[in-house]
Write an enzyme that holds these catalytic residues in place. Structure first.
Site, PDB file in Angstrom:
ATOM      1  N   LEU A 299      30.105  -2.231 -13.513  1.00 28.65           N
ATOM      2  CA  LEU A 299      31.108  -0.955 -13.943  1.00 28.65           C
ATOM      3  C   LEU A 299      31.040  -0.012 -12.640  1.00 28.65           C
ATOM      4  O   LEU A 299      29.974   0.154 -11.703  1.00 28.65           O
ATOM      5  CB  LEU A 299      30.637  -0.390 -14.932  1.00 28.65           C
ATOM      6  CG  LEU A 299      30.598  -1.150 -16.281  1.00 28.65           C
ATOM      7  CD1 LEU A 299      30.096  -0.290 -17.670  1.00 28.65           C
ATOM      8  CD2 LEU A 299      31.870  -1.798 -16.695  1.00 28.65           C
ATOM      9  N   ASP A 300      32.226   0.570 -12.607  1.00 30.04           N
ATOM     10  CA  ASP A 300      32.296   1.517 -11.476  1.00 30.04           C
ATOM     11  C   ASP A 300      31.372   2.804 -11.752  1.00 30.04           C
ATOM     12  O   ASP A 300      31.079   2.962 -12.927  1.00 30.04           O
ATOM     13  CB  ASP A 300      33.813   1.835 -11.316  1.00 30.04           C
ATOM     14  CG  ASP A 300      34.769   1.030 -11.177  1.00 30.04           C
ATOM     15  OD1 ASP A 300      34.385   0.021 -10.533  1.00 30.04           O
ATOM     16  OD2 ASP A 300      36.070   0.953 -11.469  1.00 30.04           O
ATOM     17  N   VAL A 301      31.568   3.663 -10.688  1.00 27.75           N
ATOM     18  CA  VAL A 301      30.514   4.925 -10.862  1.00 27.75           C
ATOM     19  C   VAL A 301      30.891   5.573 -12.191  1.00 27.75           C
ATOM     20  O   VAL A 301      30.174   6.169 -12.618  1.00 27.75           O
ATOM     21  CB  VAL A 301      30.569   5.663  -9.674  1.00 27.75           C
ATOM     22  CG1 VAL A 301      29.934   6.997  -9.671  1.00 27.75           C
ATOM     23  CG2 VAL A 301      29.866   4.847  -8.360  1.00 27.75           C
TER      24      VAL A 301
END
Length: 236
Positions: free
Chosen positions: A100-102
């Site tokens: 997942l993205d930050v």
């Protein structure tokens, strides 16, 4: 599994020590000395180190609730690693199944079983990932239906040659939808909504396959055997 990884999973050796033992001809596989650390071994192979049979530790399967501001990596980068919240032995052997993205929160699966994670992330297996999406622009029910129909047919993301696989979208509120996809292209959800003229404000993954997120942020738990098996050759 690579022979050097098998040694690490069945002894206290680090990777470098495992490779040294293999090169020193201390390791046999099914009675034959093997000096190539990349040799693939399987559960039914007999692997000996200095004459002692080795047995790999059981694979681990973990569910985590990723907080915002963390990276899906084994080590800290610009942002802290998600693994800071994971208090287990030999954490370096683990990897994240579908990053997942930050700034994205929610359900993350962690394991040291490469074949299991491959079954989940391989698009042709059709494993569904469900996201709750907050949008910058509100949608009427009519415009939401148009977007849903577009996603079901597939959209062409900027810089790519192939349409996305069919995805389903359910409107929850003018600014909020639930999106289900079966692949994991780079920033896919954000790019899908950009393709239809909207922008994702926040993104939360609440489900993978039949597994729903059931722990609070920063917490984790081991999966049950039934949950693990639900992802074998997943075809939903």
């Amino acid at each position: 599994m690579r022979l050097d990884k098998f040694l690490c999973k069945s002894t206290a050796l680090c990777k470098q020590e495992a490779i040294q033992s293999i090169h020193a001809k201390d390791v046999t596989v099914n009675g034959v000395v093997v000096t190539d650390a990349s040799t693939q071994v399987h559960e039914n192979n007999t692997v000996l180190l200095n004459g002692e049979r080795l047995k790999a530790r059981d694979f681990r399967y973990i569910l985590m609730h990723k907080p915002a501001g963390t990276v899906c990596s084994n080590v800290d980068e610009v942002y802290p690693s998600l693994f800071r919240y994971l208090n287990v032995d030999k954490v370096s052997e683990l990897h994240i199944v579908g990053r997942l993205d930050v700034d994205t929160t929610g359900l993350v699966l962690v394991t040291d079983d490469g074949r299991w994670s491959f079954d989940i992330t391989r698009p042709s297996n059709g494993c569904q990932k469900v996201y709750r999406v907050q949008l910058s622009r509100p949608m009427s029910s009519e415009s939401a239906q148009v977007v849903a129909d577009t996603f079901l047919k597939g959209v062409l993301l900027q810089g790519e040659a192939k349409l996305t696989l069919p995805a389903t979208m359910e409107q929850i509120a003018p600014h909020e939808v639930r999106l289900t996809i079966t692949e994991g292209r780079f920033h896919q959800v954000k790019r899908m909504f950009a393709a239809v003229g909207n922008r994702v404000v926040s993104l939360h993954r609440e489900q993978i396959g039949n597994l729903r997120l059931d722990v609070v942020t920063e917490q984790w738990r081991y999966l049950t055997l039934k949950e693990v098996e639900s992802f074998r050759n997943h075809s939903n």
